[in-house]
Write an enzyme that holds these catalytic residues in place. Structure first.
Site, mmCIF file in Angstrom:
data_model
loop_
_atom_site.group_PDB
_atom_site.id
_atom_site.type_symbol
_atom_site.label_atom_id
_atom_site.label_comp_id
_atom_site.label_asym_id
_atom_site.label_seq_id
_atom_site.Cartn_x
_atom_site.Cartn_y
_atom_site.Cartn_z
ATOM 1 N N ASN A 191 0.801 -1.237 0.000
ATOM 2 C CA ASN A 191 0.000 0.000 0.000
ATOM 3 C C ASN A 191 0.837 1.292 0.000
ATOM 4 O OD1 ASN A 191 0.770 -0.281 2.658
ATOM 5 N ND2 ASN A 191 -1.243 0.127 3.520
ATOM 6 N N GLU A 245 5.409 -3.525 11.730
ATOM 7 C CA GLU A 245 4.113 -2.848 11.803
ATOM 8 C C GLU A 245 3.156 -3.687 10.990
ATOM 9 O OE1 GLU A 245 1.047 -0.548 10.263
ATOM 10 O OE2 GLU A 245 2.830 0.533 9.561
ATOM 11 N N CYS A 260 -3.333 0.392 6.991
ATOM 12 C CA CYS A 260 -3.431 -0.265 8.297
ATOM 13 C C CYS A 260 -4.019 0.690 9.325
ATOM 14 C CB CYS A 260 -2.088 -0.831 8.736
ATOM 15 S SG CYS A 260 -0.740 0.257 8.423
HETATM 16 O O1 G3P Z 1 -0.849 1.007 6.062
HETATM 17 C C1 G3P Z 1 0.350 1.617 6.327
HETATM 18 C C2 G3P Z 1 0.300 2.645 7.418
HETATM 19 O O2 G3P Z 1 1.577 2.952 7.810
HETATM 20 C C3 G3P Z 1 -0.602 3.795 7.134
HETATM 21 O O3 G3P Z 1 -0.014 5.006 6.929
HETATM 22 O O4 G3P Z 1 0.014 7.401 6.388
HETATM 23 O O5 G3P Z 1 -1.905 6.005 5.660
HETATM 24 O O6 G3P Z 1 -1.613 6.544 8.053
HETATM 25 P P1 G3P Z 1 -0.932 6.315 6.753
#
Ligand code: G3P
Length: 478
Positions: free
Chosen positions: A158, A253, A287
């Site tokens: 992603n 993570e 996530c």
């Molecule tokens: O899914 C990866 C995570 O690190 C999300 O990042 O920037 O979308 O909150 P963000």
């Protein structure tokens, strides 16, 4: 074969001797978009060897020079934002505008890491012995932060660029070498990003990018004796990596089931806007996406109406058109999401929209009156489907949040700041956002998941500190 993207080893672009390639399917067209080399285990061995020897001299390279090269790479990355973003659109169906944002954010992250690195790595400690009982002032202890060695970075589909540089930059500034195993969907974007580091002129072998099937080289990489640290972002694979890994530091993570707890006094327009952004941006494939709304019954009808009205305005279509909702990454992902939706349907959830799917494209769906016996109450769809659970007390909401195996982020909406802080304290998640949707950024904030959501803490400073070890030299005076 000119059609297969080469992998990057020893400062050169190479074809794999395996003669095999891995196809990258465009989630929108569902046809092969690109091909990358299927590297062999011997090629991984060679990469590990060069990573090890390149690291030795890199560790001796002055900190300011390491920073200078990172700044250069950041600038080149930003200059090349258009072609890299185009790959992101084709490989992972990220909306065109968001794809550009990902690359720019990545350049900024690399520069910030270079700046932060020269500060925090340029400082050590000096301790004297006589502060501990029984000691005279006869020992001086000098500590410094030294590199771990070879860092293996495995980012997810992603954010193939951003979550790669969030590992690459701290590794390099701290004097480590770096082996990148990009996700298959996102591999070509990652190769382009690596090319920017190549153009910046890092020493040969210091950075490499190995492509191939996880089933063939995944375990081989993560169990490789030459690896001194693994930084992984992704799903359940992270849990099995952590169980098998040797005595090396791990940064993980993994998934999340971020809860959004809404109190009776919340500003419902603010909540609705954040649910849309938090739940549906990049079609829920983050996530940190809002993955369950826990709302007080008395305001639930009003909030659901507001969210419904906003869902109706979301555009659905190809990423090239900057649609809000784009095809999810793969057919198997779409099938998994559909499975959760069907389970909720059988068990009596209220569908606020009709369920609609064409290929990998799933229309945004809000499911009201979800109950704990439904899979969607606990599992993360990683798609544009959001469950709403009505609660009768704040405690019920906190309980649902804490009963999850995940503990990445969560959010709470209320005008009562005291209550918000108390709820934050009660939620077993790495971060709680008050009056906004969960998010990792700004990228210098600490970012961590509890329970099955991860190991260690990320964010620029924490990642640098995680990729070094403390070394002491004690001067013993007569
Ligand atoms: O899914 C990866 C995570 O690190 C999300 O990042 O920037 O979308 O909150 P963000």
């Amino acid at each position: 074969d000119g059609d297969v993207y080469k992998y990057y080893s020893d400062g050169e672009w190479k074809k794999s001797s395996s003669g095999k390639s891995v196809a990258i399917i465009n989630p929108t067209t569902r046809k092969t978009q690109y091909k990358v080399q299927a590297c062999s285990q011997e090629e991984v061995n060679k990469i590990m060897e060069s990573a090890k020897s390149a690291q030795k001299s890199w560790a001796k390279t002055p900190l300011w020079k390491r920073a200078e090269l990172l700044h250069k790479a950041a600038a080149i990355l930003k200059e090349h934002k258009a072609p890299i973003a185009e790959c992101l659109v084709k490989e992972i169906a990220k909306p065109a505008k968001d794809a550009v944002t990902e690359v720019v954010r990545s350049g900024d992250l690399v520069s910030y890491t270079a700046e932060e690195g020269v500060r925090i790595l340029g400082e050590g400690k000096f301790l004297v012995s006589d502060s501990f009982p029984g000691n005279d002032r006869t020992k001086y202890c000098l500590t410094s932060k030294i590199p771990l060695g070879v860092i293996l970075a495995i980012p997810p589909f992603n954010y193939p660029v951003n979550l790669a540089v969030s590992k690459i930059a701290p590794a390099l500034i701290a004097g480590n070498s770096l082996v990148l195993k990009p996700p298959t969907q996102g591999a070509v974007s990652a190769l382009h990003m690596i090319h920017c580091f190549h153009l910046a002129g890092f020493p040969k072998g210091l950075i490499s990018c190995v492509t191939g099937k996880g089933s063939e080289i995944g375990d081989f990489l993560t169990l490789h004796p030459g690896v001194n640290c693994i930084s992984f972002t992704g799903g359940d694979t992270g849990i099995s990596i952590s169980k098998k890994a040797g005595m090396i530091p791990l940064q993980m993570e993994l998934g999340g089931k971020d809860a959004c707890i809404v109190l009776e006094d919340a500003d419902l327009d603010l909540v609705a806007a954040n649910i849309i952004k938090g739940g549906f941006s990049y079609s829920g494939q983050r996530c940190t996406a809002v993955k369950v709304v826990l709302i007080m019954e008395s305001v639930a009808d009003a909030l659901v109406e507001k969210v419904k009205a906003k869902v109706a305005k979301l555009t659905v279509g190809p990423p090239e058109d900057n649609s809000d909702i784009t095809p999810v990454v793969s057919e198997s992902s779409a099938n998994f999401i559909e499975g959760l939706v069907m389970d909720a349907k059988e068990k009596g959830a209220t569908f606020c929209q009709n369920y609609k799917r064409e290929g990998n494209l799933i229309w945004p769906l809000l499911l009201d009156n979800v109950r704990p016996d439904m899979r969607i109450a606990w599992e993360e769809p990683f798609g544009p489907v959001l469950p709403v659970i009505r609660i009768n007390s704040v405690e019920e909401g906190i309980h649902h949040c804490n009963a999850s195996n995940f503990g990445l982020q969560g959010c709470v909406f209320t005008k009562d700041i005291n209550k918000a802080v108390m709820i934050s304290d009660a939620m077993e998640t790495g971060t709680v956002q008050i009056n906004a949707a969960p998010a990792r950024g700004p990228d210098h904030f600490p970012f961590q998941g509890f329970k099955d959501s991860g190991i260690g803490s990320q964010g620029v400073t924490n990642s640098i500190n995680m990729m070094v070890k403390v070394k002491s030299t004690v001067i013993n005076l007569p």
